[in-house]
Design an enzyme around this catalytic site. Structure first.
Site, PDB file in Angstrom:
ATOM      1  N   THR A 272      47.659  52.728  77.247  1.00  0.00           N
ATOM      2  CA  THR A 272      48.207  54.201  77.503  1.00  0.00           C
ATOM      3  C   THR A 272      49.231  55.137  77.856  1.00  0.00           C
ATOM      4  OG1 THR A 272      48.131  55.177  79.431  1.00  0.00           O
ATOM      5  CG2 THR A 272      48.143  52.518  79.861  1.00  0.00           C
ATOM      6  N   ASP A 273      49.694  56.071  78.044  1.00  0.00           N
ATOM      7  CA  ASP A 273      51.662  56.029  77.891  1.00  0.00           C
ATOM      8  C   ASP A 273      51.797  55.736  79.647  1.00  0.00           C
ATOM      9  OD1 ASP A 273      50.057  58.379  79.641  1.00  0.00           O
ATOM     10  OD2 ASP A 273      50.316  60.057  78.509  1.00  0.00           O
ATOM     11  N   GLU A 274      51.392  55.333  80.443  1.00  0.00           N
ATOM     12  CA  GLU A 274      51.464  55.417  81.207  1.00  0.00           C
ATOM     13  C   GLU A 274      52.645  54.112  81.391  1.00  0.00           C
ATOM     14  OE1 GLU A 274      49.305  55.228  85.345  1.00  0.00           O
ATOM     15  OE2 GLU A 274      48.253  56.559  84.283  1.00  0.00           O
TER      16      GLU A 274
ATOM     17  N   TYR B 148      48.576  48.690  88.091  1.00  0.00           N
ATOM     18  CA  TYR B 148      47.736  49.429  86.218  1.00  0.00           C
ATOM     19  C   TYR B 148      48.757  49.645  84.801  1.00  0.00           C
ATOM     20  CZ  TYR B 148      45.541  51.868  83.269  1.00  0.00           C
ATOM     21  OH  TYR B 148      44.950  52.870  82.250  1.00  0.00           O
TER      22      TYR B 148
ATOM     23  N   LYS C  89      48.486  46.640  81.667  1.00  0.00           N
ATOM     24  CA  LYS C  89      48.355  47.747  80.504  1.00  0.00           C
ATOM     25  C   LYS C  89      49.550  47.399  79.316  1.00  0.00           C
ATOM     26  CE  LYS C  89      45.131  49.733  78.994  1.00  0.00           C
ATOM     27  NZ  LYS C  89      44.227  49.429  78.893  1.00  0.00           N
TER      28      LYS C  89
HETATM   29  P1  NAD Z   1      36.700  53.565  83.022  1.00  0.00           P
HETATM   30  O1  NAD Z   1      37.124  52.968  83.616  1.00  0.00           O
HETATM   31  O2  NAD Z   1      35.869  54.349  82.785  1.00  0.00           O
HETATM   32  O3  NAD Z   1      35.562  52.196  81.307  1.00  0.00           O
HETATM   33  C1  NAD Z   1      35.912  50.629  81.893  1.00  0.00           C
HETATM   34  C2  NAD Z   1      34.849  50.053  80.866  1.00  0.00           C
HETATM   35  O4  NAD Z   1      35.137  48.394  81.275  1.00  0.00           O
HETATM   36  C3  NAD Z   1      33.599  50.141  81.755  1.00  0.00           C
HETATM   37  O5  NAD Z   1      32.648  50.069  81.126  1.00  0.00           O
HETATM   38  C4  NAD Z   1      33.995  48.766  82.497  1.00  0.00           C
HETATM   39  O6  NAD Z   1      32.639  48.155  82.830  1.00  0.00           O
HETATM   40  C5  NAD Z   1      34.337  48.050  81.450  1.00  0.00           C
HETATM   41  N1  NAD Z   1      34.909  46.305  81.975  1.00  0.00           N
HETATM   42  C6  NAD Z   1      35.999  46.821  83.160  1.00  0.00           C
HETATM   43  N2  NAD Z   1      36.937  45.620  83.063  1.00  0.00           N
HETATM   44  C7  NAD Z   1      35.089  44.105  81.955  1.00  0.00           C
HETATM   45  C8  NAD Z   1      35.834  43.160  81.927  1.00  0.00           C
HETATM   46  N3  NAD Z   1      36.378  42.412  82.509  1.00  0.00           N
HETATM   47  N4  NAD Z   1      34.697  42.517  81.196  1.00  0.00           N
HETATM   48  C9  NAD Z   1      33.589  43.553  80.467  1.00  0.00           C
HETATM   49  N5  NAD Z   1      34.091  44.705  80.419  1.00  0.00           N
HETATM   50  C10 NAD Z   1      34.829  45.634  81.487  1.00  0.00           C
HETATM   51  O7  NAD Z   1      37.448  53.323  81.909  1.00  0.00           O
HETATM   52  P2  NAD Z   1      37.980  54.419  80.673  1.00  0.00           P
HETATM   53  O8  NAD Z   1      38.719  55.179  81.039  1.00  0.00           O
HETATM   54  O9  NAD Z   1      36.656  54.766  79.651  1.00  0.00           O
HETATM   55  O10 NAD Z   1      39.153  53.286  79.366  1.00  0.00           O
HETATM   56  C11 NAD Z   1      38.739  52.845  78.942  1.00  0.00           C
HETATM   57  C12 NAD Z   1      40.727  52.565  78.051  1.00  0.00           C
HETATM   58  O11 NAD Z   1      41.246  53.267  77.582  1.00  0.00           O
HETATM   59  C13 NAD Z   1      41.100  51.478  79.202  1.00  0.00           C
HETATM   60  O12 NAD Z   1      41.708  50.156  78.522  1.00  0.00           O
HETATM   61  C14 NAD Z   1      42.484  52.412  80.392  1.00  0.00           C
HETATM   62  O13 NAD Z   1      43.356  51.571  79.912  1.00  0.00           O
HETATM   63  C15 NAD Z   1      42.867  52.953  78.428  1.00  0.00           C
HETATM   64  N6  NAD Z   1      42.896  54.930  78.916  1.00  0.00           N
HETATM   65  C16 NAD Z   1      42.373  55.894  79.317  1.00  0.00           C
HETATM   66  C17 NAD Z   1      42.801  56.810  79.724  1.00  0.00           C
HETATM   67  C18 NAD Z   1      41.822  57.931  80.689  1.00  0.00           C
HETATM   68  O14 NAD Z   1      42.680  58.867  80.820  1.00  0.00           O
HETATM   69  N7  NAD Z   1      41.191  57.288  80.991  1.00  0.00           N
HETATM   70  C19 NAD Z   1      43.922  56.974  79.028  1.00  0.00           C
HETATM   71  C20 NAD Z   1      44.620  56.446  78.114  1.00  0.00           C
HETATM   72  C21 NAD Z   1      44.143  55.009  78.027  1.00  0.00           C
HETATM   73  O1  DAU Z   2      47.658  59.064  81.359  1.00  0.00           O
HETATM   74  C1  DAU Z   2      46.834  58.544  80.944  1.00  0.00           C
HETATM   75  C2  DAU Z   2      46.320  57.151  82.518  1.00  0.00           C
HETATM   76  O2  DAU Z   2      45.756  58.415  82.849  1.00  0.00           O
HETATM   77  C3  DAU Z   2      45.087  57.033  81.756  1.00  0.00           C
HETATM   78  O3  DAU Z   2      45.657  55.516  81.650  1.00  0.00           O
HETATM   79  C4  DAU Z   2      44.495  55.545  83.123  1.00  0.00           C
HETATM   80  O4  DAU Z   2      43.606  55.008  83.541  1.00  0.00           O
HETATM   81  C5  DAU Z   2      44.152  57.222  84.333  1.00  0.00           C
HETATM   82  O5  DAU Z   2      43.214  56.641  85.342  1.00  0.00           O
HETATM   83  C6  DAU Z   2      44.920  58.410  83.792  1.00  0.00           C
HETATM   84  O6  DAU Z   2      45.799  57.836  85.165  1.00  0.00           O
HETATM   85  P1  DAU Z   2      46.164  59.070  86.221  1.00  0.00           P
HETATM   86  O7  DAU Z   2      47.101  58.333  87.455  1.00  0.00           O
HETATM   87  O8  DAU Z   2      47.190  60.067  85.525  1.00  0.00           O
HETATM   88  O9  DAU Z   2      45.310  59.697  86.258  1.00  0.00           O
HETATM   89  P2  DAU Z   2      44.325  60.522  87.720  1.00  0.00           P
HETATM   90  O10 DAU Z   2      43.229  61.405  87.454  1.00  0.00           O
HETATM   91  O11 DAU Z   2      43.816  59.196  89.210  1.00  0.00           O
HETATM   92  O12 DAU Z   2      45.929  61.160  88.192  1.00  0.00           O
HETATM   93  C7  DAU Z   2      45.576  62.065  87.409  1.00  0.00           C
HETATM   94  C8  DAU Z   2      47.132  62.640  88.538  1.00  0.00           C
HETATM   95  O13 DAU Z   2      45.939  64.044  89.353  1.00  0.00           O
HETATM   96  C9  DAU Z   2      47.987  62.253  88.844  1.00  0.00           C
HETATM   97  O14 DAU Z   2      49.253  62.973  88.991  1.00  0.00           O
HETATM   98  C10 DAU Z   2      47.993  61.950  90.582  1.00  0.00           C
HETATM   99  C11 DAU Z   2      47.150  63.378  90.447  1.00  0.00           C
HETATM  100  N1  DAU Z   2      45.666  63.323  91.989  1.00  0.00           N
HETATM  101  C12 DAU Z   2      44.682  62.510  91.455  1.00  0.00           C
HETATM  102  C13 DAU Z   2      43.472  62.821  92.310  1.00  0.00           C
HETATM  103  C14 DAU Z   2      42.449  61.166  92.081  1.00  0.00           C
HETATM  104  C15 DAU Z   2      45.728  64.204  92.851  1.00  0.00           C
HETATM  105  O15 DAU Z   2      46.617  64.574  93.082  1.00  0.00           O
HETATM  106  N2  DAU Z   2      44.209  63.862  93.876  1.00  0.00           N
HETATM  107  C16 DAU Z   2      43.612  62.980  93.406  1.00  0.00           C
HETATM  108  O16 DAU Z   2      42.863  62.587  94.281  1.00  0.00           O
END
Ligand code: NAD
Ligand code: DAU
Length: 342
Positions: free
Chosen positions: A124-126, A149, A153
């Site tokens: 992730t970019d985080e 988190y 990562k």
């Molecule tokens: P998600 O939370 O929707 O899904 C995570 C999945 O991992 C679930 O199916 C869960 O059951 C499984 N999991 C969790 N713990 C586990 C374990 N111990 N063993 C096996 N499986 C397990 O997450 P997502 O949003 O689909 O993100 C997927 C990946 O991409 C993550 O690594 C996250 O850090 C990365 N990522 C997410 C975003 C985003 O915006 N959602 C952006 C950049 C990177």
């Molecule tokens: O940047 C990539 C990341 O994006 C991934 O690595 C993470 O898995 C994913 O959860 C996401 O992280 P963020 O913290 O950016 O996402 P979130 O959806 O929680 O929040 C997006 C923005 O919105 C953030 O600035 C916080 C704000 N927010 C979020 C929630 C849930 C609110 O203002 N109110 C809310 O209730």
């Protein structure tokens, strides 16, 4: 081609499996997932009938289970499995380090032993921390994670780098911006606000609502991942961004407009601790080296996403009735009641 997907029952992993079935028919896919609150078999009902797809329930932080799944041998492994929600990491950081750090190391070790040809770790970019109003993160930017988190990562990314440098293990790390699209668990900003607005509930916007994220439509992310998996360089790190920088208030207003709901639903609440101000990715490396660029315009992607949640109400209502509410009741309900309104 035989591929192991870990965390394939979550948001991006399930979209990736659907994408592969369309783009690479005939690939054998094993989905290894612990089915935590975020893992939902309903994301994959369409895949269940495919003879090339198999689900294995297991935990990436359990050595025996991981060893067993790798025993059948894979060409590629793609790791999506993680605890992914920043807010949850504030309450239960230990789980994030167990899954995201220890789990990744266990996967790398077993993948190495079993002779996997390429391991793609989805990050992730985080990991780069927060930007001011100018500039972009490149793959060379220092790691400066803010939340537990993000720190978990970043740690996993470093372990991947060490496995390549020390053992010559063929691992690649991708770092993507905020994804949005179908099957996203309704705790993340866009599905959280869409499903709340549909129910005429207030939308808790953190702080001044001016935090910026770089939004990437999930199918574009899947396309970028497949591009890197097939064409990337071992030991490489690749940013994958959508090129759509947007403030949270702007997104909230757009969601309300799409759904025809009033702005009065917006409720400013106390900020998230350690809240990063801005993320923005320089994606010139993936463009120059592999010719990859995102395709989805944010306005179109957001409408498509809102329509998906409108058309799939049972999918998210089932989640709200079970998995999500349990955590919400434990950690947020009281806090919501106590939260200062700004
Ligand atoms: P998600 O939370 O929707 O899904 C995570 C999945 O991992 C679930 O199916 C869960 O059951 C499984 N999991 C969790 N713990 C586990 C374990 N111990 N063993 C096996 N499986 C397990 O997450 P997502 O949003 O689909 O993100 C997927 C990946 O991409 C993550 O690594 C996250 O850090 C990365 N990522 C997410 C975003 C985003 O915006 N959602 C952006 C950049 C990177
Ligand atoms: O940047 C990539 C990341 O994006 C991934 O690595 C993470 O898995 C994913 O959860 C996401 O992280 P963020 O913290 O950016 O996402 P979130 O959806 O929680 O929040 C997006 C923005 O919105 C953030 O600035 C916080 C704000 N927010 C979020 C929630 C849930 C609110 O203002 N109110 C809310 O209730």
């Amino acid at each position: 081609m035989k591929l192991l997907v870990t965390g394939g029952a979550g948001f991006i992993g399930s979209n990736f499996i659907h994408y592969l079935m369309k783009q690479r028919p005939g690939w054998k896919i094993v989905n290894f997932d612990a089915l935590t609150y975020a893992g939902n078999p309903a994301n994959l009902t369409a895949a269940d009938d495919n003879p090339d797809y198999r689900f294995v329930k297991g935990d990436i932080s359990n050595v025996d289970e991981v060893e067993q799944v790798f025993a059948s041998g894979f060409d590629y492994a793609v790791n999506f499995a993680a605890e992914s929600h920043v807010d949850r990491s504030l309450y239960d950081p230990g789980l994030f380090f167990k899954t995201n750090v220890v789990g990744t190391q266990i996967l790398l070790e077993q993948a190495k032993k079993s002779g996997v040809r390429r391991f793609l770790h989805v990050s992730t970019d985080e990991v780069y921390g927060s930007l001011g109003s100018d500039g972009y993160f490149s793959e060379e930017s220092p790691l400066a994670p803010s939340s537990p988190y993000a720190a978990s990562k970043a740690s996993a990314d470093l372990i991947c780098g060490a496995y390549h440098k020390t053992y010559g293990f063929p691992v690649i790390v991708t770092r993507a911006g905020n994804n949005y699209g179908p099957y996203q668990f309704p705790e993340k900003l866009i599905p959280f606000f869409v499903t709340k607005a549909i129910r005429d509930e207030s939308l808790p916007l953190y702080g001044d609502g001016l935090n910026v994220r770089d939004w990437l439509y999930v199918e574009d992310h899947c396309d970028g991942l497949l591009t890197v998996l097939e064409g990337g360089t071992d030991g490489g790190f690749y940013n994958i961004g959508g090129g759509n920088e947007m403030t949270n208030i702007e997104i909230t207003n757009r969601i309300l407009e799409i759904l025809g709901k009033p702005k009065s639903l917006i409720t400013p609440v106390k900020d998230r601790p350690g809240h990063d101000r801005r993320y923005a990715l320089d994606c010139s490396k993936i463009k120059m080296e592999l010719g990859w660029e995102p395709r989805t315009d944010f306005a179109d992607g957001l409408v498509r996403t809102a329509k998906w949640y409108l058309a799939n109400e049972k999918w998210w209502r089932d989640i709200l009735d079970g998995a999500y509410l349990e955590f919400y009741e434990k950690h947020y309900r009281e806090e919501d009641n106590n939260r200062e309104r700004l």
